[in-house]
Design a protein around this motif. Structure first.
Motif, PDB file in Angstrom:
ATOM      1  N   GLN A 150     -27.639 -21.128  -9.274  1.00 21.83           N
ATOM      2  CA  GLN A 150     -27.922 -20.303 -10.459  1.00 21.83           C
ATOM      3  C   GLN A 150     -27.450 -18.866 -10.270  1.00 21.83           C
ATOM      4  N   ARG A 151     -27.212 -18.478  -9.025  1.00 22.83           N
ATOM      5  CA  ARG A 151     -26.729 -17.119  -8.776  1.00 22.83           C
ATOM      6  C   ARG A 151     -25.227 -17.015  -9.001  1.00 22.83           C
ATOM      7  N   SER A 152     -24.501 -18.119  -8.790  1.00 23.41           N
ATOM      8  CA  SER A 152     -23.046 -18.047  -8.957  1.00 23.41           C
ATOM      9  C   SER A 152     -22.590 -18.555 -10.332  1.00 23.41           C
ATOM     10  N   LEU A 153     -23.313 -19.514 -10.888  1.00 14.90           N
ATOM     11  CA  LEU A 153     -22.961 -20.045 -12.211  1.00 14.90           C
ATOM     12  C   LEU A 153     -24.018 -19.540 -13.184  1.00 14.90           C
ATOM     13  N   VAL A 154     -23.711 -18.436 -13.856  1.00 16.10           N
ATOM     14  CA  VAL A 154     -24.729 -17.699 -14.604  1.00 16.10           C
ATOM     15  C   VAL A 154     -24.468 -17.770 -16.106  1.00 16.10           C
ATOM     16  N   LYS A 155     -25.536 -17.460 -16.876  1.00 17.98           N
ATOM     17  CA  LYS A 155     -25.394 -17.468 -18.334  1.00 17.98           C
ATOM     18  C   LYS A 155     -24.415 -16.387 -18.756  1.00 17.98           C
ATOM     19  N   GLN A 156     -24.612 -15.189 -18.219  1.00 16.03           N
ATOM     20  CA  GLN A 156     -23.753 -14.075 -18.599  1.00 16.03           C
ATOM     21  C   GLN A 156     -23.515 -13.179 -17.391  1.00 16.03           C
ATOM     22  N   VAL A 157     -22.264 -12.921 -17.073  1.00 21.29           N
ATOM     23  CA  VAL A 157     -21.993 -12.041 -15.920  1.00 21.29           C
ATOM     24  C   VAL A 157     -22.339 -10.602 -16.302  1.00 21.29           C
ATOM     25  N   PRO A 158     -22.850  -9.802 -15.337  1.00 18.68           N
ATOM     26  CA  PRO A 158     -23.196  -8.413 -15.650  1.00 18.68           C
ATOM     27  C   PRO A 158     -21.962  -7.513 -15.810  1.00 18.68           C
ATOM     28  N   PHE A 159     -20.834  -7.948 -15.249  1.00 24.15           N
ATOM     29  CA  PHE A 159     -19.596  -7.167 -15.347  1.00 24.15           C
ATOM     30  C   PHE A 159     -18.464  -8.164 -15.532  1.00 24.15           C
ATOM     31  N   ILE A 160     -17.699  -8.000 -16.595  1.00 25.36           N
ATOM     32  CA  ILE A 160     -16.584  -8.921 -16.853  1.00 25.36           C
ATOM     33  C   ILE A 160     -15.325  -8.357 -16.209  1.00 25.36           C
ATOM     34  N   THR A 161     -14.986  -8.862 -15.027  1.00 27.60           N
ATOM     35  CA  THR A 161     -13.715  -8.445 -14.437  1.00 27.60           C
ATOM     36  C   THR A 161     -12.580  -9.121 -15.208  1.00 27.60           C
ATOM     37  N   SER A 162     -12.685 -10.433 -15.336  1.00 31.09           N
ATOM     38  CA  SER A 162     -11.639 -11.209 -16.011  1.00 31.09           C
ATOM     39  C   SER A 162     -12.265 -11.953 -17.187  1.00 31.09           C
ATOM     40  N   PRO A 163     -11.812 -11.648 -18.418  1.00 36.36           N
ATOM     41  CA  PRO A 163     -12.465 -12.207 -19.602  1.00 36.36           C
ATOM     42  C   PRO A 163     -12.037 -13.634 -19.912  1.00 36.36           C
ATOM     43  N   GLY A 164     -13.011 -14.486 -20.101  1.00 34.66           N
ATOM     44  CA  GLY A 164     -12.759 -15.881 -20.475  1.00 34.66           C
ATOM     45  C   GLY A 164     -12.623 -16.005 -21.984  1.00 34.66           C
ATOM     46  N   TRP A 165     -13.261 -17.058 -22.515  1.00 34.86           N
ATOM     47  CA  TRP A 165     -13.112 -17.349 -23.958  1.00 34.86           C
ATOM     48  C   TRP A 165     -14.120 -16.537 -24.745  1.00 34.86           C
ATOM     49  N   ILE A 166     -13.871 -15.247 -24.911  1.00 35.52           N
ATOM     50  CA  ILE A 166     -14.789 -14.395 -25.675  1.00 35.52           C
ATOM     51  C   ILE A 166     -13.991 -13.631 -26.745  1.00 35.52           C
ATOM     52  N   PRO A 167     -14.660 -13.325 -27.879  1.00 34.40           N
ATOM     53  CA  PRO A 167     -13.964 -12.611 -28.963  1.00 34.40           C
ATOM     54  C   PRO A 167     -13.432 -11.244 -28.514  1.00 34.40           C
TER      55      PRO A 167
END
Lengths: 309, 262
Positions: free
Chosen positions: B156-173
């Motif tokens: 749960q620490r590595s696969l999280v609901k929301q990262v606190p800092f987006i280094t590399s953006p995935g599928w987000i608007p």
């Protein structure tokens, strides 16, 4: 080496002279080297011995060099994009870098590998900034106020991210050999980004395994032409304890020893005293650290590479 | 048809699972700390994907290393390469849609495939934990067609609901503008996840032999869709194990290498 060519004594220096003549307190320094390949470690140790301070360092992903400079208190500001590397004992976290960042002792500017390369291209091209493809959505844009979102001026809907040119005072790298004129050979398959980087930097300082003083290299073999090179010091094993293509392997056991020490500042200070300060030069470091001799050049690298692990 | 081996080890399972994500005739890149992904790419080349072009971070194309290096920056990845370009030129190619797959991971990965390699904590000036940095990630994650992540220590620490800092953006608007691709597959030590672009959710694709679904539910911090029939990850084939042992990793480093990355 029976040729009696006189080397230009203003360009061919001892490493001791090279560092003190060309790097100063506050210099903006780009260090080459990638992960465990060809880090300018001899130069890093000499910068530490020269007690240079307040350096602004731009890092290729060369964590070991950065960690030692930071631990020794030489760095005020660091621009980087990846620090650490894999070893047989797992991922080597750069503890001195990490602690200095977490306590706020070190100013850091996180970037991206391609952004630093593009900024160096801009520096080499003589232009003030350069656009990159859109990478909005990355929080890097909130920590890097100097990276700007811009619309293409050519009428399309394209959005680009601009980064300012990098023109460091100094490029420091380690290479295989220099000839009598100061041309540099890097014996790796494709090296033209080193040329771009050299063009971006005000001064180019090179440590080499060997100065071939009775020869001038064939043009097509040369990585850096002599007129771009400001100073050269011959330092065998200059990249050790990292590796050099066709010459020597990563000294995993010594890196492991460093990593153990670097867990705490006290441990690091001990390493600094034992392996850097009390070594008068790089060859005494090599002896002290017990770095294995380079590959016997009569054997093929495959035999050596295969048997040495 | 796959001829599954009866006896195989965890490292062989992970390496073959990663290798099978790669298709023939594609261009694949491994980055800064990716020795497991390197072995998987070499295995794919030596089995089902002989025309795959392998690009390393040293810029070499299709190297045949004499030894199994622990670091993907080891100069043994220059050994016997077919060709070479420079590191920024790989990203130039990707910008023009000329690269297919990049292996890219994160200390943390979230439900949209955002990767955090930068900091833990709220204040970027004084982070609680300073992470290694995102390497080429912020742009790579959209300039390559498919991003494959190897994420050991499924938790749960590595696969999280929301990262606190987006280094590399995935599928987000917020990741506006064109992209050639993005996060596709996450292989962990417990299972394989895959992004479904039509539902914008992560699907559980298969669970590794010996793993319980309950375990995955408990240890995953992001929501994911579970198919009606949960399949088991195909074990490595006899051929894959043989090729690994004789061609790809004859010095037998894969066990210690996998242990080192976990």
């Amino acid at each position: 080496m029976d040729g009696c060519t006189m080397l230009d004594s203003s360009k061919f220096l001892s490493l001791h002279q090279l560092v003190r003549k060309h790097i100063s307190h506050g210099s903006h320094v780009y260090l080459e080297g990638l992960l465990v390949n060809r880090l300018p470690m001899a130069a890093v140790h000499e910068i530490i011995r020269a007690q240079l301070r307040e350096l602004r360092v731009v890092s290729a992903p060369n964590g070991l060099a950065i960690d030692q400079l930071v631990g020794a208190g030489a760095v005020a500001e660091l621009e980087f994009y990846f620090l650490g590397f894999m070893t047989r004992n797992g991922f080597a976290t750069m503890r001195r870098f990490r602690e200095a960042t977490e306590t706020g002792a070190l100013r850091v500017k996180e970037s991206m590998g391609y952004a630093i390369c593009m900024a160096l291209r801009a520096g080499a091209f003589g232009i003030p900034f350069i656009p990159l493809p859109d990478f909005r959505g990355s929080d890097l844009l909130s920590v890097r106020q100097d990276y700007q979102v811009m619309q293409s001026p050519y009428g399309s809907q394209d959005t680009v991210i601009t980064v300012p040119a990098l023109r460091p005072d100094v490029l420091m790298l380690h290479a295989h050999s220099a000839d009598a004129k100061g041309n540099i050979i890097l014996d790796e398959p494709w090296t033209n980004f080193t040329l771009t980087t050299a063009q971006a930097c005000q001064k180019v300082l090179v440590t080499v395994e060997k100065v071939v003083d009775n020869e001038v290299f064939e043009p097509q073999t040369i990585t850096l032409p002599h007129f771009l090179v400001d100073a050269i010091a011959q330092v065998p094993y200059g990249a050790a304890p990292t590796a050099l293509n066709h010459r020597y392997e990563v000294s995993t056991s010594h890196i492991q020893l460093y990593q153990k020490h670097a867990q705490t500042q006290e441990g690091f200070d001990e390493y600094l005293q034992d392996y850097i300060q009390s070594c008068s030069d790089h060859s005494s470091f090599i002896d002290k650290a017990g770095i294995p001799p380079p590959w016997n050049e009569t054997k093929s690298s495959s035999e050596q590479g295969g048997s040495s692990k | 048809m796959i001829n599954p081996a009866k006896d195989y080890s965890f490292d062989e399972l992970i390496i073959s699972t990663l290798a099978r994500q790669l298709e023939d005739e594609t261009r694949v890149f491994t980055g800064v700390a990716s020795p497991v992904q390197m072995l998987a790419t070499l295995l794919a080349q030596a089995t089902h994907a002989p025309n795959l072009l392998y690009f390393t971070i040293l810029g070499t194309i299709n190297p045949k290393p004499h030894v199994t290096p622990f670091s993907t920056g080891d100069p043994h990845l220059f050994d016997n390469c077919e060709n070479a370009i420079t590191f920024p030129e790989i990203f130039d190619l990707a910008n023009n849609g000329r690269m297919d797959v990049a292996f890219l991971g994160g200390v943390q990965i979230d439900q949209f495939g955002n990767l955090n390699m930068s900091i833990i904590g709220d204040d970027p000036e004084h982070p609680k934990v300073r992470l290694p940095g995102g390497a080429g990630g912020p742009l790579m994650i959209r300039s390559f067609r498919r991003i494959i992540s190897w994420r050991p220590n499924h938790s749960q620490r590595s696969l999280v609901k929301q990262v606190p800092f987006i280094t590399s953006p995935g599928w987000i608007p917020a990741a506006k503008g064109p992209r050639h691709g993005g996060p596709d597959v996450i292989v962990t030590d417990l299972c394989v996840f895959q992004f479904n672009r039509s539902t914008n959710r992560i699907n559980l694709k298969s669970i590794h032999p010996g793993t319980e679904l309950r375990q995955i539910k408990e240890q995953t911090g992001f929501p994911f869709a579970i198919p009606a029939k949960v399949v088991t990850t195909e074990p490595p084939s006899k051929k894959e194990i043989e090729v690994l042992a004789t061609k790809v990793d004859p010095y037998d480093k894969r066990k210690s290498l996998l242990k080192a990355t976990s």
